[in-house]
Design an enzyme around this catalytic site. Structure first.
Site: not given
Ligand code: AMP
Length: 396
Positions: A35, A198, A354, A377
């Protein structure tokens, strides 16, 4: 776009919102300079014109007032080295100290203000606080894409004090140009790959993308809500019950719009959330009740690779599995490599968010994709079709 190239800064004081929210170790050493490096061209342009640069940023999430570990003074040596000149440090961002120091500045000088978030007025978007910052300078430059989706004092409110004297720095301009490339005139086929934990945070993006892409690949924890929506058994995998209907609607909408929605057909499952758990590969909709899916399976990897290989524009956000655990990282690594291969063959690839940025760095592929967005974000909100307050404040 109103960038700093539209102005000669000679003799002018510019207050520049930069994103110096860098990671520090326990000895206050900077562990990643990305950054800081990113902001250097903007600062140099202003100094080379004969202008004066007043830099402001946040660092970390201080709770109540000043905290030594979040002081921006830790950045002064790195900044000074990169700019090849002395960087003065103001022990506060508002009040008598920066006012006196700003008044004493000469052409070509640089000053860094203390962490904006030592004052809660920053994140509250307080007008008086913004006006104190504004009073330090003749021109306002926003170069902090990572906070452009926040209507904070230094990112948005301050712009109101500079009727016409407000500009985008190079980081901002670059980010906007690259994301616009993908959203406004993508070369086809255009494939978006969404993963991560999510669906809830991404449902708006999915809807918006269905109007733009030819292929939408779903992986990561969010895939199970889609698999459930198709009538599959997802065991104890991550699931968002209340979004199953929404996933079903997205599947129907994709069909209507002629978008190929690609949902994994197999998964690597584990009997606990642990790198050393027992593992097996099963059809994605046939996960036993005590087991959870932690990565996409080999058949899905191949299918994704085929689609990626034929794409001319690729947007990737979110890992395919729990890539932090080596035994469930294969899907993410494989997809990262396929995106790099497609890029080498002429596709345009944009990586943001991220965790996908962390993944692309982990596999050493950051230089093998077209663009890695610095603002997770902010990028997602922009893709969702939202107006970013920090961008709007400069444009209006
Ligand atoms: P996000 O912040 O929504 O982009 O989510 C990122 C996180 O999703 C990472 O830390 C991954 O470990 C988690 N992730 C990816 N696939 C899975 C899964 N099948 N079950 C649980 N967590 C997951």
């Amino acid at each position: 776009m109103k960038t700093i190239d539209n102005l000669n800064f000679n003799g002018l004081r510019a207050i520049i919102r930069v994103d110096f929210n860098v990671p520090l170790d326990e000895n206050r050493n900077i562990t990643d300079f990305t950054r800081i490096d990113a902001a250097i061209p903007t600062i140099k342009k202003i100094l080379n014109d004969g202008g004066m640069a007043i830099l402001m940023s946040h660092l970390g999430r201080p709770k109540e007032g000043p905290e030594e570990k979040y002081s921006l003074k830790h950045l002064v040596p790195a900044l000074s080295e990169r700019l090849g000149r002395e960087v003065k440090f103001a022990s506060d961002c508002i009040g008598e100290v920066p006012r006196r120091m700003a008044a004493a500045m000469k052409n070509g000088e640089v000053m860094l203000l203390e962490n904006l978030r030592f004052h809660k007025e920053e994140t509250k978007g307080n007008r008086n606080f913004a006006s104190e910052l504004a009073a330090l300078a003749d021109v306002y430059v926003n170069d902090a894409f990572g906070t452009a989706h926040r209507a904070h004092a230094s990112t948005t409110i301050i712009a109101g004090f500079f009727a016409n004297d407000k500009y985008f720095g190079y980081v901002m301009a670059n980010e906007l140009t690259h994301i616009n490339n993908v959203l406004k005139a993508p070369k086809r086929p255009f494939t978006a790959i969404l993963g991560g934990a999510k669906v809830s945070g991404k449902i708006e993006i999915i809807k918006n993308l269905l109007d733009k892409v030819d292929n939408l690949i779903i992986g990561g924890g969010m895939m199970f809500t889609f698999i459930k929506a198709q009538g599959g058994d997802t065991g104890s995998s991550l699931l968002e019950e209340e979004l199953i209907d929404t996933a079903r609607q997205a599947i129907a909408q994709a069909k209507e719009k002629g978008v190929e929605l690609i949902i994994p057909t197999d998964a690597i499952i584990a009997d606990k959330f642990d790198n050393d758990a027992n593992r097996k590969t099963v059809p994605a909709g046939k996960i036993p009740s005590e087991w959870m899916g932690l990565d996409i399976g080999p058949e899905s990897r191949q299918r994704f690779a085929e689609v990626i290989g034929k794409s001319k524009t690729i947007l990737w956000n979110g890992p395919m599995g729990v890539f932090e655990m080596e035994n469930f990282a294969e899907g993410t690594r494989f997809i990262a490599e396929k995106i790099a291969e497609a890029t080498a063959k002429g596709a345009y690839s944009l990586i943001g968010g991220g965790d996908s940025v962390a993944a692309i760095n982990k596999y050493g592929l950051a230089d093998s994709v077209s663009y890695v967005s610095t603002g997770g974000g902010a990028m997602l909100e922009y893709i969702e079709g939202k107006e970013l307050p920090g961008v709007k404040a400069i444009e209006e």
